[in-house]
Enzyme design. Structure first.
Site, PDB file in Angstrom:
ATOM      1  N   GLN A 133      11.074  -0.706   3.636  1.00 14.11           N
ATOM      2  CA  GLN A 133      11.683  -1.781   3.855  1.00 14.11           C
ATOM      3  C   GLN A 133      13.505  -1.710   3.422  1.00 14.11           C
ATOM      4  OE1 GLN A 133      10.634  -4.544   4.866  1.00 14.11           O
ATOM      5  NE2 GLN A 133       8.189  -4.211   4.200  1.00 14.11           N
ATOM      6  N   TYR A 154      -2.116  -0.786   7.082  1.00 12.86           N
ATOM      7  CA  TYR A 154      -0.697  -0.244   7.490  1.00 12.86           C
ATOM      8  C   TYR A 154       0.167  -0.112   6.051  1.00 12.86           C
ATOM      9  CZ  TYR A 154      -2.405  -2.682  11.514  1.00 12.86           C
ATOM     10  OH  TYR A 154      -3.147  -3.316  12.578  1.00 12.86           O
ATOM     11  N   ASN A 185       4.086   0.535  -0.802  1.00 13.18           N
ATOM     12  CA  ASN A 185       4.822  -0.509  -1.155  1.00 13.18           C
ATOM     13  C   ASN A 185       4.172  -1.628  -2.004  1.00 13.18           C
ATOM     14  OD1 ASN A 185       7.832  -1.426  -1.055  1.00 13.18           O
ATOM     15  ND2 ASN A 185       6.848  -2.967   0.285  1.00 13.18           N
ATOM     16  N   GLU A 229      -3.325   4.157   6.283  1.00 11.72           N
ATOM     17  CA  GLU A 229      -2.287   4.236   6.964  1.00 11.72           C
ATOM     18  C   GLU A 229      -2.140   5.591   7.933  1.00 11.72           C
ATOM     19  OE1 GLU A 229       1.496   4.482   8.447  1.00 11.72           O
ATOM     20  OE2 GLU A 229       1.236   3.012   7.047  1.00 11.72           O
ATOM     21  N   ASP A 289       0.138  -5.472   7.115  1.00 10.20           N
ATOM     22  CA  ASP A 289       1.818  -5.454   7.410  1.00 10.20           C
ATOM     23  C   ASP A 289       1.924  -4.602   8.648  1.00 10.20           C
ATOM     24  OD1 ASP A 289       4.628  -5.514   7.476  1.00 10.20           O
ATOM     25  OD2 ASP A 289       4.596  -4.337   5.494  1.00 10.20           O
ATOM     26  N   CYS A 308       7.185  -9.141  10.927  1.00 11.49           N
ATOM     27  CA  CYS A 308       8.680  -8.867  11.051  1.00 11.49           C
ATOM     28  C   CYS A 308       8.789  -9.645  12.455  1.00 11.49           C
ATOM     29  CB  CYS A 308       8.859  -7.574  11.041  1.00 11.49           C
ATOM     30  SG  CYS A 308       7.946  -6.534  12.263  1.00 11.49           S
ATOM     31  N   GLU A 329      11.777 -11.829   7.795  1.00 15.54           N
ATOM     32  CA  GLU A 329      10.521 -11.292   7.254  1.00 15.54           C
ATOM     33  C   GLU A 329       9.682 -12.549   7.086  1.00 15.54           C
ATOM     34  OE1 GLU A 329       8.560  -7.492   6.960  1.00 15.54           O
ATOM     35  OE2 GLU A 329      10.324  -8.187   7.847  1.00 15.54           O
TER      36      GLU A 329
END
Length: 386
Positions: free
Chosen positions: A209, A238, A243, A259, A318, A343, A377
């Site tokens: 980010q 994802y 994070n 991921e 995400d 996003c 976002e």
């Protein structure tokens, strides 16, 4: 002159009072496009969101504001050659370059390094020759610079090594099929979430980010919302380098996170150890592969994981700008609680159209990762309809 200095001071004071961006290249550089009072930017983004997501939500939209300058922890710039030497450049709207002297939105460490790096490159013909791009990546304390070349970087290995020693920062050089690393391409990051410090190892090769302060607000927001819900196990797609995973794991019995990026999943496993998070299993799988595994397909990567032992109450996605695939959305409909981090509000609206028959939005919030742009976002917290 004294008059010019006085005018500059007045402009600065006026800009601060009006919450406006102050940038000499604003009307040419296509990076920042919203020049109005930041309150107007906020209202614009809220109203745009309200219109796009109107079919699915008519409640309160929370807005988390960004700092107006110094907020970007990652920046990519062109390096432009002319008769006067090498310069930083950004794209105009028509993709032509506009030479810039500085950038007001980048992290202070990047702003401080920019003139020093440019001077070093201009002093050394071998370093300057055929370099065409630069990327800066920062953590809270560290910085890494990535130089992009249209020539064999092995021919300038000694010069790059000297640059590394002179600047005392990590330097990465890349050309077609080749990479040289001086120092480390892994940075140490810290995020403060609900009073607790989480430690991360991050890489310029993986997704991070770009607005550290807003990232902390995003994670904190999700933690606060899920704490009000009944929780069992947690699934994340994802997940990047962990994070969201690491702070959220404290609120669940067991966590499974996937991921596809090799570097990110390797770092996520290190980050779990770094933070003492023993209830997380990270797996290198794409979202659609994981769905196949849930449907009974066997993978060697899952030989030590029994999917049937999990009792998921929450799923967090995400996804990239394109949104989730049809198969992922159909799987998500089976979960009681969905946290959708997006996003792209257009792809979010499309995906909500598929989720709407089974789920409703309980909370919606905007996080201004990119002040002075049209980007925003969005986090939607959905619950299954009874």
């Amino acid at each position: 002159s004294l008059c010019q200095l006085a005018k500059a001071g007045l402009d600065l004071a006026f800009g601060a009072k009006m919450n406006k961006i102050l940038c000499a290249s604003f009307n040419e550089c296509a990076s920042c496009v919203l020049d109005g009072d930041y309150r107007a930017q906020k209202e614009l983004k809220i109203e745009r969101t309200r219109q796009i997501l109107k079919p699915f939500y008519d409640g309160e939209i929370e807005f988390f504001a960004s700092a107006l300058s110094g907020f970007r922890s990652r920046a990519e710039l062109r390096l432009w050659h002319n008769e006067n030497g090498l310069h930083y450049a950004m794209n105009k709207a028509d993709k032509r370059p506009v030479i810039i002297q500085n950038c007001s939105i980048v992290d202070e460490k990047i702003a401080d390094l920019m003139p020093k790096l440019l001077a070093r490159l201009n002093e050394n013909f071998k370093l300057k020759e055929r370099v065409f791009g630069v990327e800066f990546v920062t953590s809270c304390d560290e910085i890494c610079v990535i130089l992009l070349y249209h020539k064999d970087i092995l021919s300038i290995e000694d010069e790059l090594s000297e640059l590394f020693r002179a600047l005392k920062i990590s330097v990465v050089a890349r050309s077609r099929g080749k990479k040289l690393v001086f120092g480390s391409e892994i940075l140490n990051e810290r995020l403060k979430i609900a009073g607790k410090i989480f430690k991360y190892k991050i890489s310029f090769d993986g997704f991070i980010q770009p607005n550290r302060a807003i990232n902390e607000k995003m994670i904190t927001y999700v933690c606060e919302k899920i704490k009000k819900q009944k929780r069992r196990d947690f699934l994340e797609l994802y997940c990047g380098h962990g994070n969201f995973t690491l702070p959220l794991a404290r609120h669940f019995n067991a966590v499974l996170a996937s991921e596809i990026n090799k570097t990110s999943i390797a770092l996520s496993k290190q980050n779990a150890i770094l933070n003492g998070a023993e209830n997380i299993k990270f797996i290198r799988m794409g979202a659609d592969e994981l769905i196949s595994a849930f449907n009974g397909r066997e993978y060697k990567r899952l030989k030590d994981i029994r999917l049937k032992d999990y009792d998921f109450s929450h799923i967090l996605v995400d996804p990239p700008r394109a949104g989730c695939s049809q198969d992922v959305l159909m799987m998500m409909k089976d979960y009681e609680n969905i946290i959708y981090v997006s996003c792209s509000q257009e792809s979010l609206a499309r995906d909500l159209g598929i989720l709407e028959p089974t789920h409703r939005i309980e909370n919606l919030a905007l996080f201004d990762q990119f002040a002075h742009t049209n980007h925003i976002e969005t986090i939607a917290v959905l619950s299954k309809q009874k």
